[in-house]
Design a protein around this motif. Structure first.
Motif, mmCIF file in Angstrom:
data_model
loop_
_atom_site.group_PDB
_atom_site.id
_atom_site.type_symbol
_atom_site.label_atom_id
_atom_site.label_comp_id
_atom_site.label_asym_id
_atom_site.label_seq_id
_atom_site.Cartn_x
_atom_site.Cartn_y
_atom_site.Cartn_z
ATOM 1 N N LEU A 38 0.846 -1.114 -0.237
ATOM 2 C CA LEU A 38 -0.049 0.112 0.011
ATOM 3 C C LEU A 38 0.843 1.317 0.208
ATOM 4 C CD1 LEU A 38 -2.623 1.564 0.252
ATOM 5 C CD2 LEU A 38 -2.338 1.254 2.896
ATOM 6 N N GLN A 39 1.801 1.428 0.957
ATOM 7 C CA GLN A 39 2.593 2.469 1.110
ATOM 8 C C GLN A 39 3.481 2.733 -0.308
ATOM 9 O OE1 GLN A 39 5.042 2.174 4.718
ATOM 10 N NE2 GLN A 39 3.212 2.551 5.874
ATOM 11 N N ALA A 40 4.005 1.762 -0.747
ATOM 12 C CA ALA A 40 4.702 1.929 -1.955
ATOM 13 C C ALA A 40 3.988 2.379 -3.363
ATOM 14 C CB ALA A 40 5.575 0.501 -2.518
ATOM 15 N N SER A 59 -5.076 -2.609 -6.985
ATOM 16 C CA SER A 59 -5.072 -4.054 -6.619
ATOM 17 C C SER A 59 -5.111 -4.059 -4.989
ATOM 18 C CB SER A 59 -3.663 -4.617 -6.833
ATOM 19 O OG SER A 59 -3.406 -6.154 -6.647
ATOM 20 N N VAL A 60 -4.444 -3.297 -4.278
ATOM 21 C CA VAL A 60 -4.689 -3.210 -2.883
ATOM 22 C C VAL A 60 -5.941 -2.971 -2.415
ATOM 23 C CG1 VAL A 60 -3.771 -2.110 -0.748
ATOM 24 C CG2 VAL A 60 -2.091 -2.781 -2.471
ATOM 25 N N VAL A 61 -6.720 -2.116 -3.124
ATOM 26 C CA VAL A 61 -7.853 -1.518 -2.620
ATOM 27 C C VAL A 61 -8.794 -2.738 -2.946
ATOM 28 C CG1 VAL A 61 -9.900 -0.201 -3.065
ATOM 29 C CG2 VAL A 61 -7.583 0.768 -2.662
ATOM 30 N N ASP A 62 -8.618 -3.442 -4.015
ATOM 31 C CA ASP A 62 -9.668 -4.551 -4.376
ATOM 32 C C ASP A 62 -9.414 -5.680 -3.516
ATOM 33 O OD1 ASP A 62 -10.661 -3.353 -6.606
ATOM 34 O OD2 ASP A 62 -9.286 -4.285 -8.073
ATOM 35 N N TYR A 63 -8.092 -5.967 -3.084
ATOM 36 C CA TYR A 63 -8.154 -6.890 -2.164
ATOM 37 C C TYR A 63 -8.603 -6.600 -0.823
ATOM 38 C CZ TYR A 63 -5.607 -9.774 1.655
ATOM 39 O OH TYR A 63 -5.127 -10.488 2.621
ATOM 40 N N TRP A 64 -8.531 -5.386 -0.275
ATOM 41 C CA TRP A 64 -9.116 -4.749 0.825
ATOM 42 C C TRP A 64 -10.759 -5.074 0.914
ATOM 43 C CZ3 TRP A 64 -6.965 -5.414 5.156
ATOM 44 C CH2 TRP A 64 -7.414 -4.444 6.400
ATOM 45 N N PRO A 141 -5.799 4.271 7.199
ATOM 46 C CA PRO A 141 -4.722 4.273 8.519
ATOM 47 C C PRO A 141 -3.431 3.292 8.357
ATOM 48 C CG PRO A 141 -7.211 3.813 8.890
ATOM 49 C CD PRO A 141 -7.061 3.873 7.211
ATOM 50 N N MET A 142 -3.453 2.501 7.479
ATOM 51 C CA MET A 142 -2.382 1.839 7.135
ATOM 52 C C MET A 142 -0.853 2.539 6.560
ATOM 53 S SD MET A 142 -3.637 -2.087 5.835
ATOM 54 C CE MET A 142 -4.611 -1.526 4.625
ATOM 55 N N LEU A 143 -1.347 3.698 5.896
ATOM 56 C CA LEU A 143 -0.095 4.601 5.594
ATOM 57 C C LEU A 143 0.592 5.081 6.631
ATOM 58 C CD1 LEU A 143 -2.109 6.746 2.732
ATOM 59 C CD2 LEU A 143 -0.453 5.078 2.629
ATOM 60 N N THR A 144 -0.140 5.192 7.898
ATOM 61 C CA THR A 144 0.525 5.850 9.191
ATOM 62 C C THR A 144 0.826 4.686 10.070
ATOM 63 O OG1 THR A 144 -1.465 6.405 10.195
ATOM 64 C CG2 THR A 144 -0.242 8.086 8.704
ATOM 65 N N ILE A 145 0.768 3.395 9.673
ATOM 66 C CA ILE A 145 0.633 2.222 10.943
ATOM 67 C C ILE A 145 1.948 2.174 11.408
ATOM 68 C CG2 ILE A 145 1.416 0.145 9.262
ATOM 69 C CD1 ILE A 145 -1.008 -1.249 10.623
ATOM 70 N N GLU A 146 2.897 2.645 10.684
ATOM 71 C CA GLU A 146 4.390 2.563 11.306
ATOM 72 C C GLU A 146 5.289 3.681 10.601
ATOM 73 O OE1 GLU A 146 6.132 -0.632 8.142
ATOM 74 O OE2 GLU A 146 5.188 -1.376 9.716
ATOM 75 N N ALA A 147 6.288 3.833 11.450
ATOM 76 C CA ALA A 147 7.075 5.026 10.686
ATOM 77 C C ALA A 147 7.231 4.769 9.122
ATOM 78 C CB ALA A 147 8.432 5.126 11.391
ATOM 79 N N PRO A 148 6.846 5.969 8.662
ATOM 80 C CA PRO A 148 7.077 5.993 6.913
ATOM 81 C C PRO A 148 8.489 6.271 6.606
ATOM 82 C CG PRO A 148 5.947 7.776 7.629
ATOM 83 C CD PRO A 148 6.114 7.231 8.885
ATOM 84 N N ASP A 149 8.712 5.736 5.402
ATOM 85 C CA ASP A 149 10.115 6.165 4.794
ATOM 86 C C ASP A 149 10.009 7.589 4.481
ATOM 87 O OD1 ASP A 149 8.889 6.186 2.316
ATOM 88 O OD2 ASP A 149 9.184 4.337 2.025
ATOM 89 N N GLN A 264 -3.137 14.145 10.916
ATOM 90 C CA GLN A 264 -2.240 15.003 11.820
ATOM 91 C C GLN A 264 -2.159 14.057 13.132
ATOM 92 O OE1 GLN A 264 -4.274 18.693 12.108
ATOM 93 N NE2 GLN A 264 -3.043 19.758 10.749
ATOM 94 N N ASN A 265 -3.127 13.396 13.444
ATOM 95 C CA ASN A 265 -3.311 12.604 14.887
ATOM 96 C C ASN A 265 -3.585 11.229 14.737
ATOM 97 O OD1 ASN A 265 -3.168 15.483 16.142
ATOM 98 N ND2 ASN A 265 -5.220 15.716 15.717
ATOM 99 N N GLY A 266 -3.923 11.009 13.634
ATOM 100 C CA GLY A 266 -4.218 9.258 13.571
ATOM 101 C C GLY A 266 -5.816 9.113 13.546
ATOM 102 N N TRP A 267 -5.960 7.729 13.436
ATOM 103 C CA TRP A 267 -7.432 7.227 13.135
ATOM 104 C C TRP A 267 -8.160 7.670 14.426
ATOM 105 C CZ3 TRP A 267 -9.327 6.856 8.432
ATOM 106 C CH2 TRP A 267 -10.598 6.175 8.215
#
Length: 267
Positions: A38-40, A59-64, A141-149, A264-267
């Motif tokens: 997703l992030q890539a 493809s990611v959205v269809d899977y989700w 929410p998965m865009l910010t689930i961990e420290a992004p590159d 700014q603050n998360g989900w």
């Protein structure tokens, strides 16, 4: 029926990832794999400036979407089974009057547990229907689930800046941002409608329970207690559903500030 309940509960946890792997696109080995994809793909999509999702992100959205569809279906089946099982247990509790305190306690405890599990299943159905209707927004929410590159962090900063001033200097919202805002609004419209339907059903259930309560003779105290308890519970739950519907309606009417607050603050 107990075995079926356990099987469905296990399937709710395990099966959706495998079921979602069937269909266009590909499956994912687990949440880290999904988040990475997703992030890539999101970074590339945002950089393109197009409104239409890129093939990788689609493809990611269809899977989700398929994941939420599977979750919603299993949760709905589990809810039906739990309601049927709960009705049997509470009827047994009513009929057990005078057959011993221990048996009554066991039946009441089992009934409360089943009721709580049924409520959890109802919430799961609602949440997964929402995610199924607006799968793109539910991936955010998965865009910010961990420290992004570094590249993704820069992309998220651009989103925050544009959401703070969505019209920009050219009085024009970027196509990719507008799609995000539109799907975020759809996400909240979906929950507003779902919650309104649930509230209506709960109000009707509460009214039916209170009518039956009024018709039940006073000597049948255990029956009246059960009917009254569920009448109160369904009324309180309908109030909660109304609040959820109103909150989501308000957000859907003006989604950009809420989307900015999320980034700014998360989900």
């Amino acid at each position: 029926m107990t075995v079926l309940t356990v099987a469905l509960a296990a399937a709710f946890v395990v099966a959706p990832r495998f079921l979602a792997g069937f269909g266009p696109g590909s499956g994912f080995a687990g949440e880290p794999d999904l988040v990475e994809a997703l992030q890539a793909s999101f970074t590339g999509y945002w950089s393109s400036g197009d409104r239409d999702l890129s093939p990788g992100l689609e493809s990611v959205v269809d899977y989700w979407f398929r994941y939420h569809l599977a979750k919603a279906a299993i949760a709905a089946l589990l809810l039906i089974v739990l309601v049927a099982l709960g009705v049997r247990v509470w009827k047994a509790f009513v009929k057990a009057n005078g057959l011993g305190t221990c048996r009554s306690i066991v039946l009441a405890s089992t009934g409360v547990l089943i009721t709580m599990l049924a409520l959890f299943s109802l919430v799961a159905v609602m949440a997964n229907l929402q995610g199924m209707i607006a799968p793109y927004a539910s991936t955010l929410p998965m865009l910010t689930i961990e420290a992004p590159d570094t590249q993704l962090a820069g992309t998220l900063d651009q989103i925050r800046l544009q959401l703070a001033d969505p019209q920009g200097t050219n009085n024009h919202t970027a196509p990719a941002l507008q799609l995000m805002i539109d799907d975020f609004a759809r996400y909240h419209v979906a929950m507003a409608v779902i919650a309104a339907i649930v509230a209506t059903a709960l109000i009707a259930l509460s009214a039916a329970l209170w009518r039956r309560f009024a018709r039940t003779d006073r000597p049948n105290r255990r029956t009246r207690r059960v009917l009254g308890s569920f009448g109160i519970l369904s009324a309180l739950l309908s109030l909660a559903a109304i609040i959820v519907a109103m909150a989501n309606t308000t957000t859907a009417a003006d989604p950009a500030p809420a989307l900015l607050a999320f980034f700014q603050n998360g989900w």
